[in-house]
Design an enzyme around this catalytic site. Structure first.
Site, PDB file in Angstrom:
ATOM      1  N   GLU A 101      98.665 114.542   1.010  1.00 41.43           N
ATOM      2  CA  GLU A 101      97.715 115.106  -0.063  1.00 41.43           C
ATOM      3  C   GLU A 101      96.346 114.578   0.296  1.00 41.43           C
ATOM      4  O   GLU A 101      96.216 113.245   0.209  1.00 41.43           O
ATOM      5  CB  GLU A 101      98.098 114.743  -1.206  1.00 41.43           C
ATOM      6  CG  GLU A 101      97.170 115.221  -2.387  1.00 41.43           C
ATOM      7  CD  GLU A 101      97.507 114.583  -3.929  1.00 41.43           C
ATOM      8  OE1 GLU A 101      98.692 114.044  -3.900  1.00 41.43           O
ATOM      9  OE2 GLU A 101      96.904 114.898  -4.641  1.00 41.43           O
ATOM     10  N   ASP A 143     100.149 111.660  -4.336  1.00 40.93           N
ATOM     11  CA  ASP A 143     100.025 110.558  -5.209  1.00 40.93           C
ATOM     12  C   ASP A 143     100.564 110.230  -6.580  1.00 40.93           C
ATOM     13  O   ASP A 143     101.260 111.411  -6.900  1.00 40.93           O
ATOM     14  CB  ASP A 143      98.287 110.797  -5.617  1.00 40.93           C
ATOM     15  CG  ASP A 143      97.337 110.584  -4.236  1.00 40.93           C
ATOM     16  OD1 ASP A 143      97.713 110.072  -3.344  1.00 40.93           O
ATOM     17  OD2 ASP A 143      96.265 110.986  -4.569  1.00 40.93           O
ATOM     18  N   ASP A 158      99.836 110.572  -9.266  1.00 40.98           N
ATOM     19  CA  ASP A 158      99.006 110.905 -10.598  1.00 40.98           C
ATOM     20  C   ASP A 158      99.551 112.491 -10.902  1.00 40.98           C
ATOM     21  O   ASP A 158     100.212 113.244 -10.121  1.00 40.98           O
ATOM     22  CB  ASP A 158      97.538 111.005 -10.547  1.00 40.98           C
ATOM     23  CG  ASP A 158      96.989 111.584  -9.154  1.00 40.98           C
ATOM     24  OD1 ASP A 158      97.809 112.430  -8.762  1.00 40.98           O
ATOM     25  OD2 ASP A 158      95.815 111.462  -8.821  1.00 40.98           O
ATOM     26  N   ASP A 217      97.828 115.349 -10.413  1.00 40.45           N
ATOM     27  CA  ASP A 217      97.703 116.310  -9.341  1.00 40.45           C
ATOM     28  C   ASP A 217      98.780 116.287  -8.266  1.00 40.45           C
ATOM     29  O   ASP A 217      99.307 117.329  -7.722  1.00 40.45           O
ATOM     30  CB  ASP A 217      96.307 115.913  -8.523  1.00 40.45           C
ATOM     31  CG  ASP A 217      95.089 116.678  -9.703  1.00 40.45           C
ATOM     32  OD1 ASP A 217      95.605 117.694 -10.530  1.00 40.45           O
ATOM     33  OD2 ASP A 217      94.161 116.468  -9.341  1.00 40.45           O
TER      34      ASP A 217
END
Ligand code: 0RA
Length: 677
Positions: A457, A530, A532, A534
């Site tokens: 990403e 990641d 998180d 997103d």
């Protein structure tokens, strides 16, 4: 214990001494013997389903009594010692002697297969079969049945053991001002290897039934653990004994309308009024309720003679035809400016919550489980009744009509746009001429077995991983952070996205008709996003994409999720990584999230430094290699079909219009992935 022995003995001696009994008794016994010999023929199985079927059989009679308007209270109670009691305040099973058979209606119903029909009056026209049929089957398969009737000022009782009569004639216990029927039974352990009723199964089934009979109060009681005495003779409703045991009560004034509003309770309704119709057509009783909500999926449930039909059938076919036609006609007739017609069946189903229920005689189902209605008359009846009433509803409620039409228009537009996008990607050969995308840093190996591709990403993570990788076997494809941030996005749109096209080309398998898993260029396809919100979002999108368009890649075990560490823990020159919170606590030695702390180590003080990684982009190439890419040290999670299915389900939630709930959903699920390898 004693009673079981007692009844067993009674039953056996009865079978042995058949000759002593009158002709009637033998027929009775033989009829019910057939049920005991082949219980599966009557109740499906002798497992949990069959066991619960006994309750439904008895309950159905009481429900029909309520449906006929003769009862408004039904109670189902689980009692100690595997007994079940079903009570209704209906007319009570007739106890007077039948002129021809010379036995009471009660006895006939208790002991004769298919006895109910003979007694079925107007109220039983559509009772999923014949009234009282199930009672004799339950009698045959129970160690003990007690039937109590309150009727014509009297209280009557009969008792049976394994279908055999115990209390001979219909016994009048006394007078009663009440009316109704109380059936108590205890399943026979000889027939049912395991007797364990499931409260949840019972509540769910009966809740559904309660919606089907408007105005019936249905109480379910779990008195299995009740230690005190239950008085069989004095009480009518268990509830009256005010037992302190779990219970549930259902009462739906609106019937199917209540069911629709219950199903829509967490949704945003597109229009205020719930449509409802109830009407007879050619001897088929039709009932339909519906309301549209702001959602893409449809919830359509169907019943025939109060039996749930998960696979639909003729009534559903008739409903869908009428729905599509009526909405198209309305648009044409109302001459709505700028609105094109041509809704398909799928367009008008988007966001729909509907219940279709029919009742009819001589009903036919497809398959043993009654999952699908086969009776052809139901199709025409539903089509006619629903089309007429729904057209009227639209005329009379222009605001609701407009909302429904706009919803269908939106669905139609989305469908057309999606198709155009999909066509452009799926068009045969659309990807053929494409060379490997420039963003791809391919590996040197040409053997798929040895090759891996990391889908990472963002460009910074892409940069680090390109430097940190083993170029011989590891390829890197960076995807832009937000592949797609379009509200109400369709997966098909995603396929038109350049990033995704690049992915498809890199995989080498093509897509759609030309898809070929044999052409997969990497046997490990690793999603590295990641840790998180997103990252979780993109991972879900990718997993859904694979699930819907590249399922064999998942089935082949080729899809993985990388597990980068959450923390880097440095003590002096020693570096360690923690992949979970637990690992961090274990490594640091305490549960504080501070970044620096002092620890005594002999005489000198060593600083422990804890660094939290928010994204792959924060790691330098060496760190990425050590923690996430090196096959010797990394953690990978192989994606199963179940994982992908779950992602597919979550995908719709993610793509919903409500951004707040979307966010919270991702946050609460972001950390749930379990690790293996
Ligand atoms: C046959 C005829 C009538 C009622 C019933 C059966 C009946 C059966 C059950 C089973 C459980 N609860 C029940 N309630 C009624 C009609 C009686 C009449 O016409 O009065």
């Amino acid at each position: 214990m004693e009673r079981v022995f007692d009844t067993l003995f009674l039953y056996n001696s009865m079978v042995e001494k058949k000759g002593k009994y009158g002709a009637d008794d033998i027929t009775v016994l033989e009829g019910l013997e057939a049920v005991r010999r082949r219980p599966g023929m009557y109740i499906g199985t002798t497992g949990v389903d069959g066991l619960h079927h006994l309750i439904w059989e008895i309950f159905d009679n009481s429900r029909d009594e309520a449906m006929g308007g003769f009862a408004d209270n039904v109670e189902v109670a689980l009692l100690p010692g595997n007994r079940v009691r079903v009570v209704d305040n209906g007319r009570g099973i007739p106890v007077d002697k039948h002129k021809k058979t010379k036995v009471s209606a009660l006895e006939t119903i208790m002991t004769t297969l298919h006895a109910g029909g003979k007694f079925g009056g107007e109220g039983y026209k559509y009772s999923g079969g014949l009234h009282g049929v199930g009672v004799s089957v339950v009698n045959a398969l129970s160690t003990h049945v007690r039937a109590e009737v309150h009727r014509d000022g009297g209280q009557y009782v009969q008792e049976y053991t394994r279908g055999g009569k115990k209390v001979a004639a219909t016994k009048k216990l006394g007078t009663s001002k009440k009316h109704g029927t109380i059936i108590t039974f205890e399943p026979d352990p000889i027939i049912f290897p395991e007797i364990e009723f499931h409260w949840k199964t019972i509540v769910e089934h009966l809740r559904q039934q309660a919606y089907l009979v408007r105005g019936m109060r249905l109480t379910i009681i779990d008195a299995r653990e009740f230690a005190g005495a239950l008085d069989d003779t004095k009480t009518f409703y268990l509830k009256e004994q005010a037992l302190d045991v779990p219970s549930m009560s259902f009462y739906f004034e609106g019937g199917l309308t209540s069911l629709v509003s219950f199903q829509n309770r967490h949704q945003k309704a597109m229009h205020k009024n719930i449509f409802y119709v109830e009407k007879d057509h050619d001897d088929v009783h039709v009932e339909v309720a519906l309301q549209y909500v702001d959602d893409i999926s449809a919830r359509l449930s169907a019943f025939a003679n109060n039996i749930y039909n998960p696979e639909g059938g003729m009534h559903v076919t008739g409903f869908k035809t009428a729905l599509t036609r009526t909405l198209n006609n309305y648009v044409k007739k109302a001459n709505l400016k700028g609105i094109e017609t041509g809704f398909t069946g799928d367009d008008v189903l988007e966001g729909l919550t509907a219940v279709v229920s029919v009742k009819m005689e001589e009903i036919q189902f497809e398959g043993q489980t009654k999952a699908k209605l086969g009776s052809v008359e139901a199709r025409g009846a539903v089509e006619t009744v629903f089309a007429t009433a729904f057209a009227e509803f639209l005329e009379e409620n222009p605001h609701d009509a407009k909302a429904v039409i706009m919803k269908a228009v939106l669905a139609m537009k989305a469908r057309k746009a999606a198709k155009a996008a999909k066509d452009s990607v799926l068009r045969k050969g659309a990807l053929d001429g494409m060379t490997l995308p420039g963003k791809l840093a391919d590996c040197q190996s040409k053997s798929a077995e040895d090759s891996e591709i990391f889908i990472v990403e963002g460009d910074s993570a892409g940069g680090s991983s390109k430097q940190g990788r083993d170029r011989k076997t590891q390829a890197i494809l960076p995807l832009r952070g937000k592949i797609l941030n379009v509200e109400r996005a369709r997966l098909d749109k995603m396929l038109a996205n350049n990033e995704i096209k690049a992915l498809v080309v890199a995989l080498g398998t093509a897509i759609g008709d030309t898809f070929d898993v044999e052409k997969l260029r990497y046997h490990k396809v690793i999603i590295a996003t990641d840790a998180d919100v997103d990252g979780a979002h993109i991972r879900t999108l990718l997993m859904t994409l694979f699930y819907r368009y590249f399922k064999p890649i998942i089935e082949g075990g080729y899809l993985y999720i990388a597990q980068p560490p959450l923390y880097k823990i440095k003590q002096g020159k020693e570096v360690q990584y923690a992949y979970t919170e637990e690992e961090r606590i274990a490594l640091v030695g305490h549960d504080e999230v501070t970044t620096d702390s002092d620890v005594e180590e002999g005489a000198k003080k060593t600083k422990i430094n804890v660094q939290r990684y928010k994204g792959l982009g924060e790691m330098n190439p060496d760190e990425l290699w050590e923690t996430t890419m090196d096959p010797e040290r990394r953690l990978l999670k192989r994606v199963t079909i179940e994982d992908a299915q779950e992602a597919d389900r979550v995908f719709d939630t993610l793509m919903g219009t409500d951004v707040a709930s979307r966010k919270s959903f991702i946050q609460s699920h972001a950390k749930e992935a379990t690790l293996d390898i």
